[in-house]
Every structure is written in C-alpha cells, then in structure tokens.
Design a protein around this motif. Structure first.
Motif, PDB file in Angstrom:
ATOM      1  N   ALA A  26       0.825  -1.208   0.000  1.00  8.37           N
ATOM      2  CA  ALA A  26       0.000   0.000   0.000  1.00  8.37           C
ATOM      3  C   ALA A  26       0.860   1.259   0.000  1.00  8.37           C
ATOM      4  N   LEU A  27       1.929   1.248   0.777  1.00  7.64           N
ATOM      5  CA  LEU A  27       2.800   2.414   0.838  1.00  7.64           C
ATOM      6  C   LEU A  27       3.516   2.640  -0.491  1.00  7.64           C
ATOM      7  N   ARG A  28       3.917   1.553  -1.151  1.00  7.01           N
ATOM      8  CA  ARG A  28       4.562   1.708  -2.462  1.00  7.01           C
ATOM      9  C   ARG A  28       3.600   2.337  -3.467  1.00  7.01           C
ATOM     10  N   ALA A  29       2.316   2.053  -3.307  1.00 10.50           N
ATOM     11  CA  ALA A  29       1.301   2.621  -4.208  1.00 10.50           C
ATOM     12  C   ALA A  29       0.904   4.035  -3.804  1.00 10.50           C
ATOM     13  N   GLY A  30       1.485   4.532  -2.703  1.00  4.60           N
ATOM     14  CA  GLY A  30       1.177   5.881  -2.258  1.00  4.60           C
ATOM     15  C   GLY A  30      -0.179   6.017  -1.596  1.00  4.60           C
ATOM     16  N   GLU A  31      -0.695   4.916  -1.050  1.00  2.00           N
ATOM     17  CA  GLU A  31      -2.027   4.939  -0.444  1.00  2.00           C
ATOM     18  C   GLU A  31      -1.933   5.069   1.080  1.00  2.00           C
ATOM     19  N   PRO A  32      -2.938   5.682   1.725  1.00  2.00           N
ATOM     20  CA  PRO A  32      -2.934   5.821   3.188  1.00  2.00           C
ATOM     21  C   PRO A  32      -3.149   4.485   3.879  1.00  2.00           C
ATOM     22  N   VAL A  33      -2.470   4.293   5.024  1.00  2.00           N
ATOM     23  CA  VAL A  33      -2.533   3.022   5.738  1.00  2.00           C
ATOM     24  C   VAL A  33      -2.832   3.260   7.216  1.00  2.00           C
ATOM     25  N   LEU A  34      -3.814   2.528   7.715  1.00  2.00           N
ATOM     26  CA  LEU A  34      -4.128   2.476   9.142  1.00  2.00           C
ATOM     27  C   LEU A  34      -3.947   1.034   9.604  1.00  2.00           C
TER      28      LEU A  34
END
Length: 319
Positions: free
Chosen positions: A41-49
């Motif tokens: 998710a981080l590689r895709a630039g998406e927010p993570v909780l």
C-alpha cells in the motif's frame, strides 16, 4: 430489523471494496503477511491504518521501521467496545477521500469475552454494508491457533474472500450482513442477582438520571466514569422514548466481575443496523447521535433486535 444489502459482495469484480480475512498461525506469518500488505500500500502511495492488539502492534512496528507514514492504533484500546470500531475506520477513510484507504483491523483476539466476540462479529458483517462501493481494502487477521473454531467459521461468513496459506480464495460461506446480524441476536443471559428496575415514559428522563446517578454512586465506578455512565443511560433512554414507542424499562446491576450494566428495553425497531456505528453529521436529520454517544462512552454495547422490541445492554468497567 431492516435488511442492508450491498450491490455485490465486497471483493467481487463489481465492487471496489475488498474485505479479506487473513488466517495466520504464528507471529512470523502474521508479520510477513500483514507487513507485505502494508508495504504494498505504501509503495502505491495509499494511506494506511493499522489497528491491531498491542502485542501484534509492537511486532509489526519493529518490522516496519521504514514505514513512518503508517497510522497506528492499539485495538485493545480503540476497539475495546466493538461497536465503535466502524466509525474509526470510516473516519480514517473519510480523511483520505479520493484515495484508496488500506486498513488492517483485528477486532477479535484470544481473551475476548463471548459477548465481545458476538458484537465484533456483527461489526465485521456491517463493514461490508458500510464500505460497499468504496475504494478501500480492510484486511482482518484471525489467529487460527488461538481462536475458537466457531470464530474462524464466522470469519468466513463475514468476509467475501479469505487469505490462507499464501492464497486468496472466494469464501463460499459468505452471507449478507443482514443474515449475520440476525444470527447475532441470541438471547441475552439474565443477571445472577435481581436487578434494580425502573419503568419510564415521556417526561421521566430527569427522574431516570437521578435514579441512575444515585445507584451508580454505590458502585466501584470512579466519579468521572459515573458521569459517563449516567450520560450513556440518558442518551439510550432518550433514544428509546423517541423511537421505541414512548416508554420502556431500565434495569441496573453489577456483574460478578464488577462490571456495571444498564439494560434498556422497549418496543422499538432497529431500522438502520449502522445506527450508532458511524459518526453522525453535525447537521444530520437522520438521527443516530444518541447511539453513537453510547458506543463512545461504554466498554461494550450489546444490541438485540427481535420481533417484540429492542434491547440495549450497556457495560462499563470500573477501571
């Protein structure tokens, strides 16, 4: 209870929302699989909780030192009452509107009471209704070695897809949220000792508050928690008068473990299973504020909707 049905099962080809259950055996598998989900998710630039129980949270944070942009939360704290988890997940997704939120949520862990597990199962089912049609993924880990077989079976009913042994498969056991919620409406056990009982009707709220405050003063709740308890009962009884036929019955008791319990019964219906589980808009005319406040204040809220009426059982622990 009215039926809430998503247009398609979450995780299907036509729904952008994905809701997998991750079955894991040990900490190593947990860290590998959840860590891989977070990194992708981080590689895709998406927010993570990541909202998981404390020991699992610590293990993940040690393995993800290169991931400073993750939002972390201890589920044993923020999800102590399963009924308030959903609003937290929706709040996170709303803060990142227009982006695909990636969330790890582990609402059931070894040591949860049967009552907590039942409400957490209801929460897992309602996720599918609350996020249907939304670009988001909520990964829910399940400890196959530490959880009862019934919990794992229910996970297959509340998650459209299952990640197991490195493969993702469609869950043939998946059921519509309304079916699972109806199955969660099991009879509540009676208290071990006779509770204090108060009948109420329109115009009685002030008297109800006084009765509850006087009764709570004899419990182990701290003064601050007594204030919270009175407020929660007031919100629940006011909601009952507004939507439950204009009258009801309040019962108060202390469990054998010292938990303070209030039960509100009336002739109402739960027309919206998500009521109280999503943060109400300040100017909303659709209601839901009272139940939302109750969920935020209490350590556990049990809801039973039957053909004869609605029961709310509010739990608050002294500490």
């Amino acid at each position: 209870m009215t039926t809430t049905t998503a247009s398609a099962p979450s995780g299907s080809d036509t729904d952008p929302f994905v809701h997998p259950a991750l079955f894991y055996r040990d900490v190593d598998e947990y860290v590998r699989e959840v860590g891989g989900f977070v990194r992708a998710a981080l590689r895709a630039g998406e927010p993570v909780l990541v909202a998981v129980p404390g020991p699992r949270l610590a293990a993940l944070r040690r393995s993800l030192t290169e991931a400073p942009d993750v939002t972390w939360a201890d589920m044993t704290d923020v999800g102590r009452n399963p009924g308030r988890i959903l609003s937290m997940l929706r709040d996170f997704a709303d803060r990142h509107a227009g982006r695909a939120a990636h969330i790890v949520g582990e609402p059931i862990w070894a040591g949860r009471s049967r009552a907590e597990i039942l409400e957490a199962t209801r929460h897992e089912a309602l996720i599918n209704a609350a996020f249907a049609g939304r670009r988001a993924t909520i990964l829910c880990p399940y400890d196959t070695e530490g959880l009862p077989a019934r919990v794992l079976s229910d996970a297959r009913r509340t998650h459209p897809v299952v990640d197991e042994d490195g493969r993702r498969t469609v869950s043939a056991a998946y059921r519509d949220p309304s079916v699972v919620c109806a199955d969660c409406d099991l009879p509540l056990p009676e208290p071990a000792h006779a509770p204090e009982s108060v009948a109420y009707a329109a115009g009685d709220l002030a008297e109800v508050r006084d009765r509850v405050a006087a009764w709570a003063s004899g419990t182990a709740l701290t003064p601050a928690r007594r204030v919270d308890f009175v407020l929660a009962v007031n919100e629940a009884t006011a909601n009952s008068l507004a939507h439950g036929g204009g009258s009801g019955t309040l019962r108060l008791w202390t469990s054998e473990h010292g938990t303070v319990v209030a039960e509100i019964r009336d002739r109402g219906r739960l027309d919206d299973p998500l009521a109280g589980r999503r943060r109400p808009a300040l100017a909303s005319a659709t209601g839901g504020r009272g139940l939302w406040v109750v969920h935020q204040l209490c350590d556990l809220v049990e809801i039973r909707a039957t053909g004869t009426g609605l029961t709310l059982r509010l739990h608050m622990t002294p500490s």
